[in-house]
Design a protein around this motif. Structure first.
Motif, short mmCIF file in Angstrom:
data_model
loop_
_atom_site.label_atom_id
_atom_site.label_comp_id
_atom_site.label_asym_id
_atom_site.label_seq_id
_atom_site.Cartn_x
_atom_site.Cartn_y
_atom_site.Cartn_z
N ARG A 1 7.04 12.87 12.43
CA ARG A 1 6.18 11.94 13.15
C ARG A 1 5.97 10.67 12.33
O ARG A 1 5.99 9.57 12.87
CB ARG A 1 4.84 12.63 13.46
CG ARG A 1 3.77 11.72 13.99
CD ARG A 1 3.91 11.54 15.48
NE ARG A 1 2.78 10.80 15.99
CZ ARG A 1 2.86 9.57 16.45
NH1 ARG A 1 3.99 8.95 16.50
NH2 ARG A 1 1.79 8.95 16.90
N ASN A 2 5.79 10.80 11.01
CA ASN A 2 5.59 9.63 10.14
C ASN A 2 6.81 8.73 10.12
O ASN A 2 6.69 7.52 10.04
CB ASN A 2 5.23 10.06 8.72
CG ASN A 2 3.79 10.51 8.61
OD1 ASN A 2 2.96 10.19 9.45
ND2 ASN A 2 3.49 11.26 7.58
N MET A 3 7.99 9.33 10.16
CA MET A 3 9.23 8.54 10.15
C MET A 3 9.34 7.71 11.42
O MET A 3 9.68 6.52 11.36
CB MET A 3 10.43 9.46 10.00
CG MET A 3 11.71 8.70 9.78
SD MET A 3 11.62 7.74 8.29
CE MET A 3 12.94 8.43 7.41
N GLU A 4 9.03 8.30 12.54
CA GLU A 4 9.06 7.56 13.80
C GLU A 4 8.02 6.45 13.81
O GLU A 4 8.28 5.34 14.25
CB GLU A 4 8.82 8.51 14.97
CG GLU A 4 9.94 9.51 15.18
CD GLU A 4 9.56 10.59 16.20
OE1 GLU A 4 10.38 11.49 16.39
OE2 GLU A 4 8.46 10.52 16.79
N GLU B 1 9.17 3.57 11.55
CA GLU B 1 10.19 2.76 12.21
C GLU B 1 9.57 1.87 13.28
O GLU B 1 9.91 0.69 13.40
CB GLU B 1 11.27 3.64 12.81
CG GLU B 1 12.18 4.26 11.78
CD GLU B 1 13.22 5.18 12.39
OE1 GLU B 1 13.89 5.87 11.62
OE2 GLU B 1 13.35 5.21 13.64
N TYR B 2 8.67 2.42 14.05
CA TYR B 2 7.99 1.65 15.10
C TYR B 2 7.23 0.47 14.49
O TYR B 2 7.34 -0.67 14.94
CB TYR B 2 7.04 2.56 15.88
CG TYR B 2 6.05 1.83 16.75
CD1 TYR B 2 4.73 1.69 16.35
CD2 TYR B 2 6.45 1.25 17.96
CE1 TYR B 2 3.82 1.00 17.13
CE2 TYR B 2 5.54 0.56 18.75
CZ TYR B 2 4.23 0.44 18.34
OH TYR B 2 3.34 -0.24 19.11
N LEU B 3 6.44 0.74 13.46
CA LEU B 3 5.65 -0.32 12.83
C LEU B 3 6.54 -1.39 12.18
O LEU B 3 6.27 -2.58 12.30
CB LEU B 3 4.71 0.27 11.78
CG LEU B 3 3.56 1.13 12.32
CD1 LEU B 3 2.84 1.83 11.17
CD2 LEU B 3 2.58 0.28 13.12
N ALA B 4 7.61 -0.95 11.54
CA ALA B 4 8.51 -1.90 10.88
C ALA B 4 9.20 -2.81 11.88
O ALA B 4 9.28 -4.02 11.68
CB ALA B 4 9.54 -1.14 10.04
N LYS B 5 9.69 -2.23 12.98
CA LYS B 5 10.38 -3.03 13.99
C LYS B 5 9.42 -4.01 14.67
O LYS B 5 9.77 -5.14 14.97
CB LYS B 5 11.04 -2.14 15.04
CG LYS B 5 12.26 -1.44 14.53
CD LYS B 5 12.86 -0.56 15.60
CE LYS B 5 14.06 0.21 15.06
NZ LYS B 5 14.61 1.15 16.05
N VAL C 1 0.46 -2.92 3.26
CA VAL C 1 -0.06 -2.75 4.62
C VAL C 1 0.60 -1.55 5.29
O VAL C 1 -0.08 -0.73 5.92
CB VAL C 1 0.15 -4.04 5.45
CG1 VAL C 1 -0.12 -3.81 6.92
CG2 VAL C 1 -0.75 -5.15 4.92
N PHE C 2 1.91 -1.40 5.15
CA PHE C 2 2.59 -0.26 5.76
C PHE C 2 2.12 1.06 5.17
O PHE C 2 1.96 2.05 5.89
CB PHE C 2 4.11 -0.40 5.67
CG PHE C 2 4.68 -1.37 6.66
CD1 PHE C 2 4.42 -1.24 8.01
CD2 PHE C 2 5.48 -2.41 6.25
CE1 PHE C 2 4.93 -2.13 8.94
CE2 PHE C 2 6.01 -3.31 7.16
CZ PHE C 2 5.73 -3.17 8.51
N LEU D 1 0.35 4.03 7.34
CA LEU D 1 0.95 5.36 7.44
C LEU D 1 0.07 6.46 6.84
O LEU D 1 0.17 7.61 7.24
CB LEU D 1 2.32 5.37 6.77
CG LEU D 1 3.38 4.53 7.47
CD1 LEU D 1 4.65 4.46 6.64
CD2 LEU D 1 3.69 5.10 8.85
N THR D 2 -0.78 6.10 5.90
CA THR D 2 -1.62 7.12 5.26
C THR D 2 -2.96 7.32 5.97
O THR D 2 -3.60 8.35 5.77
CB THR D 2 -1.90 6.77 3.79
OG1 THR D 2 -2.47 5.47 3.71
CG2 THR D 2 -0.63 6.85 2.98
#
Length: 163
Positions: free
Chosen positions: A2-5, A8-12, A39-40, A44-45
């Protein structure tokens, strides 16, 4: 997974906006990249639920602005300058190492006494205790080392110039 998805969503979606805002505040690419990473990591945390996409974007940009302001307030940031500014500062000329080279050329027993006396500031009695020799031996070694240094450095010329 879930964190990986989510990453990726936040980065894009927000990486460019976060970087641009950080760069506007900090005027430095590397600091802006550090803010993006910060920020990322925070996003995520600490999972959060947002009402809508606009609320999510506003929150992320506010977080970015606050992180930039923290960097600008930090004492480290106020004591640094860009390399462009520092390039104009002249580099000091290297010091004449003739004396140091001459001291290093002395035998170890003289070199240690000279070092402790002149560089570390110990008195003869203290040097005697440190080296395990008598105080008179310290004075003898200092005198002999000075004589050798005077010869190595051209002492007679030095004395003639300063008389």
């Amino acid at each position: 997974m879930r964190n990986m998805e989510q990453a990726e969503y936040l980065a894009k979606k927000y990486a460019n906006a976060i970087f641009r805002l950080s760069y506007i505040y900090l005027k430095n690419t590397h600091d802006a990249q550090d803010i993006c990473q910060t920020v990322f990591v925070k996003l995520l945390t600490t999972p959060m639920e947002f009402e809508n996409e606009q609320h999510e974007k506003a929150y992320i940009l506010r977080m970015t602005a606050n992180a930039c302001k923290n960097v600008l307030r930090s004492p480290w940031h106020s004591k640094t300058c860009s390399l462009d500014v520092c390039a104009d500062i002249p580099v000091p000329e290297p010091a004449d190492n003739a004396v140091l080279s001459a001291v290093n050329a002395l035998p170890a027993r003289y070199r240690s006494v000279i070092y402790l006396y002149y560089y570390e500031g110990y008195q003869a009695i203290e040097i005697a205790e440190i080296l395990g020799i008598s105080t008179s031996a310290v004075y003898t070694r200092l005198n002999r080392a000075r004589t050798r240094l005077k010869k190595m450095l051209g002492g007679s010329d030095y004395e003639a110039l300063h008389e």
